[in-house]
Design a protein around this motif. Sequence first.
Motif, PDB file in Angstrom:
ATOM      1  N   LEU A   1     -17.024  74.305  49.688  1.00 30.01           N
ATOM      2  CA  LEU A   1     -16.700  75.260  48.626  1.00 30.01           C
ATOM      3  C   LEU A   1     -15.248  75.134  48.196  1.00 30.01           C
ATOM      4  CD1 LEU A   1     -18.658  78.367  49.948  1.00 30.01           C
ATOM      5  CD2 LEU A   1     -19.338  76.759  48.158  1.00 30.01           C
ATOM      6  N   PHE A   2     -14.353  74.825  49.137  1.00 34.05           N
ATOM      7  CA  PHE A   2     -12.954  74.604  48.748  1.00 34.05           C
ATOM      8  C   PHE A   2     -12.842  73.405  47.826  1.00 34.05           C
ATOM      9  CE2 PHE A   2      -9.199  71.983  49.312  1.00 34.05           C
ATOM     10  CZ  PHE A   2      -8.225  72.840  48.833  1.00 34.05           C
ATOM     11  N   MET A   3     -13.430  72.264  48.252  1.00 36.07           N
ATOM     12  CA  MET A   3     -13.315  71.054  47.449  1.00 36.07           C
ATOM     13  C   MET A   3     -13.915  71.257  46.065  1.00 36.07           C
ATOM     14  SD  MET A   3     -14.906  67.226  48.107  1.00 36.07           S
ATOM     15  CE  MET A   3     -16.604  67.764  47.774  1.00 36.07           C
ATOM     16  N   GLN A   4     -15.106  71.830  46.011  1.00 34.27           N
ATOM     17  CA  GLN A   4     -15.742  72.014  44.717  1.00 34.27           C
ATOM     18  C   GLN A   4     -15.068  73.107  43.903  1.00 34.27           C
ATOM     19  OE1 GLN A   4     -20.010  72.233  45.290  1.00 34.27           O
ATOM     20  NE2 GLN A   4     -20.107  70.070  45.897  1.00 34.27           N
ATOM     21  N   GLY A   5     -14.373  74.019  44.576  1.00 33.02           N
ATOM     22  CA  GLY A   5     -13.608  75.039  43.867  1.00 33.02           C
ATOM     23  C   GLY A   5     -12.407  74.487  43.130  1.00 33.02           C
ATOM     24  N   LEU A   6     -11.887  73.345  43.589  1.00 34.82           N
ATOM     25  CA  LEU A   6     -10.791  72.711  42.860  1.00 34.82           C
ATOM     26  C   LEU A   6     -11.216  72.367  41.440  1.00 34.82           C
ATOM     27  CD1 LEU A   6      -9.543  70.283  45.663  1.00 34.82           C
ATOM     28  CD2 LEU A   6      -8.438  72.408  44.926  1.00 34.82           C
ATOM     29  N   ASP A   7     -12.490  72.084  41.290  1.00 33.16           N
ATOM     30  CA  ASP A   7     -13.081  71.807  39.977  1.00 33.16           C
ATOM     31  C   ASP A   7     -13.586  73.094  39.334  1.00 33.16           C
ATOM     32  OD1 ASP A   7     -14.791  71.143  37.875  1.00 33.16           O
ATOM     33  OD2 ASP A   7     -16.046  69.793  39.033  1.00 33.16           O
ATOM     34  N   LYS A   8     -14.496  73.794  40.004  1.00 33.43           N
ATOM     35  CA  LYS A   8     -15.246  74.881  39.377  1.00 33.43           C
ATOM     36  C   LYS A   8     -14.470  76.188  39.277  1.00 33.43           C
ATOM     37  CE  LYS A   8     -19.605  75.064  40.714  1.00 33.43           C
ATOM     38  NZ  LYS A   8     -20.760  75.102  41.654  1.00 33.43           N
ATOM     39  N   VAL A   9     -13.478  76.397  40.141  1.00 35.59           N
ATOM     40  CA  VAL A   9     -12.693  77.636  40.125  1.00 35.59           C
ATOM     41  C   VAL A   9     -11.320  77.407  39.506  1.00 35.59           C
ATOM     42  CG1 VAL A   9     -11.672  79.457  41.537  1.00 35.59           C
ATOM     43  CG2 VAL A   9     -13.910  78.503  42.160  1.00 35.59           C
ATOM     44  N   HIS A  10     -10.624  76.373  39.965  1.00 38.10           N
ATOM     45  CA  HIS A  10      -9.251  76.142  39.507  1.00 38.10           C
ATOM     46  C   HIS A  10      -9.183  75.221  38.293  1.00 38.10           C
ATOM     47  CE1 HIS A  10      -7.739  78.228  43.034  1.00 38.10           C
ATOM     48  NE2 HIS A  10      -8.554  77.492  43.779  1.00 38.10           N
ATOM     49  N   HIS A  11     -10.263  74.510  38.003  1.00 42.70           N
ATOM     50  CA  HIS A  11     -10.364  73.672  36.795  1.00 42.70           C
ATOM     51  C   HIS A  11      -9.225  72.651  36.707  1.00 42.70           C
ATOM     52  CE1 HIS A  11     -13.452  76.524  35.701  1.00 42.70           C
ATOM     53  NE2 HIS A  11     -12.579  77.515  35.748  1.00 42.70           N
ATOM     54  N   LEU A  12      -9.006  71.967  37.842  1.00 42.66           N
ATOM     55  CA  LEU A  12      -7.934  70.978  37.915  1.00 42.66           C
ATOM     56  C   LEU A  12      -8.381  69.597  37.461  1.00 42.66           C
ATOM     57  CD1 LEU A  12      -6.497  71.970  41.418  1.00 42.66           C
ATOM     58  CD2 LEU A  12      -5.804  72.801  39.161  1.00 42.66           C
ATOM     59  N   MET A  13      -9.672  69.433  37.210  1.00 41.66           N
ATOM     60  CA  MET A  13     -10.228  68.118  36.891  1.00 41.66           C
ATOM     61  C   MET A  13     -11.364  68.289  35.898  1.00 41.66           C
ATOM     62  SD  MET A  13     -12.127  67.552  40.599  1.00 41.66           S
ATOM     63  CE  MET A  13     -10.781  68.372  41.487  1.00 41.66           C
ATOM     64  N   PHE A  14     -11.753  67.174  35.288  1.00 39.16           N
ATOM     65  CA  PHE A  14     -12.934  67.220  34.435  1.00 39.16           C
ATOM     66  C   PHE A  14     -14.172  67.413  35.305  1.00 39.16           C
ATOM     67  CE2 PHE A  14     -11.516  62.869  35.143  1.00 39.16           C
ATOM     68  CZ  PHE A  14     -12.648  62.240  35.658  1.00 39.16           C
ATOM     69  N   ALA A  15     -15.258  67.856  34.698  1.00 42.06           N
ATOM     70  CA  ALA A  15     -16.418  68.301  35.463  1.00 42.06           C
ATOM     71  C   ALA A  15     -17.020  67.175  36.292  1.00 42.06           C
ATOM     72  CB  ALA A  15     -17.472  68.885  34.519  1.00 42.06           C
ATOM     73  N   ASN A  16     -17.236  67.471  37.567  1.00 44.49           N
ATOM     74  CA  ASN A  16     -17.962  66.613  38.508  1.00 44.49           C
ATOM     75  C   ASN A  16     -17.578  65.140  38.396  1.00 44.49           C
ATOM     76  OD1 ASN A  16     -19.714  65.986  40.565  1.00 44.49           O
ATOM     77  ND2 ASN A  16     -21.568  66.079  39.306  1.00 44.49           N
ATOM     78  N   PRO A  17     -16.315  64.808  38.641  1.00 40.21           N
ATOM     79  CA  PRO A  17     -15.890  63.409  38.496  1.00 40.21           C
ATOM     80  C   PRO A  17     -16.480  62.518  39.588  1.00 40.21           C
ATOM     81  CG  PRO A  17     -14.144  64.715  39.484  1.00 40.21           C
ATOM     82  CD  PRO A  17     -15.220  65.684  39.075  1.00 40.21           C
TER      83      PRO A  17
END
Length: 397
Positions: A203-219
């Motif tokens: 959940l932490f790793m995927q939160g970097l994308d889905k919560v914090h929006h630090l990257m484009f979706a599901n790279p």
Amino acid sequence: VLTVWHTYSGKEEDEFNKMVDRYRATQPTLNVVVEFQPFAGAPEKFVVAATAGNAPDLMRFQNDRLGEVAKLGYLEPLDSRLDPATIQRFTPQTLSAMRIEGKIYALPVTQDLLAIIYNKALFRAANENLPNDNWTTNDLIRIATNLTAGGKWGFVTPQTNAFYWFPWLAGYGGEIFTVPDTSPIAGDADVGLNTPEAARSVLFMQGLDKVHHLMFANPGEDPMLTAFLSGQVAMMTTGPWNIPAVQRAEIDFGIALYPIVSDTGLRAKPVLGVKGFGIWKLSSVKDDAFDFLKFITVPDQQKMFALGVGGVPGTNDIPTAQAAFTDPDILANPIISRFLLQATYSSEFPSRPEMANVWGPMTDALTFIYTNVDPTAAGAVTQAQTILTEKEQLIYG
């Protein structure tokens, strides 16, 4: 004829071919035939060839796939051929990675692992300090948030690839297997992928994308690298194998250690993978095959592979020879020295045969969690752990 299957690509393949040519010069009556095999499917192709009785004499394996092939009986144990001087050539950790159930089935040639590569120009443009060696995941999120603007992304790491999840698993106190490779799997408690620590790390790793929006979706791996090489990404997770591409793109880059996880106080630790060559058990040229192995693993050959020859840069791969770690030229290399430092903060990549069963179920688990679990929702840890438990049963079975 000595047939060698390898899985090198790009700069690594170029340097390996040079090494083979150096060996050919010492054995003019031996015809060394070298064939490239795609890394992802090479172990399966070797098993098919060995089952049919026409496998290559030598094959390059990563240690996480070595165990399954050795267990099938297709590889020659090398212990009887190893004299003390050859054994002492290698670091204990890399030689241990080639040992399955007490026997050595390959000689280690290179070792590698992930670290965080960053674009210094994007940091300067954002007036952001470069990462230090004791930074935390809170620092990572703050810095990456500052660097995510104007079509640029702060931090990119693949979201459904277990290899890129394992560092966070370690940072949350989890393990792939809870028993050493020398102990049999006696129950589901010996597999550590369905724990609360594992669920929180996903959940932490995927939160970097889905919560914090630090990257484009599901790279994925390739889109991540492409975006970094085009100057759209400030930080990515990758290993020495992609450094030549970064250098060709003329990016002013640095290498940061994985951070300390703020929630646990533990450092995220990538797995240290070891790659080596094993000999087919039915090879008719085992003596030549072992001679080739000894040649490509001597410290001087490893050094040339890593650093290059005659002003031509090498691969920047981490050698497995103990002598390399006191070699001033190796230590002066800013790339290898940083990956060596990251290696001191790494976790064991299991060599046991059961490791082959991890990849498919964990890809499914990470993909399902990414698609169906909101990291901020109440009960998210329980949801994620339920999914991981279901997939772990496939691994254990």
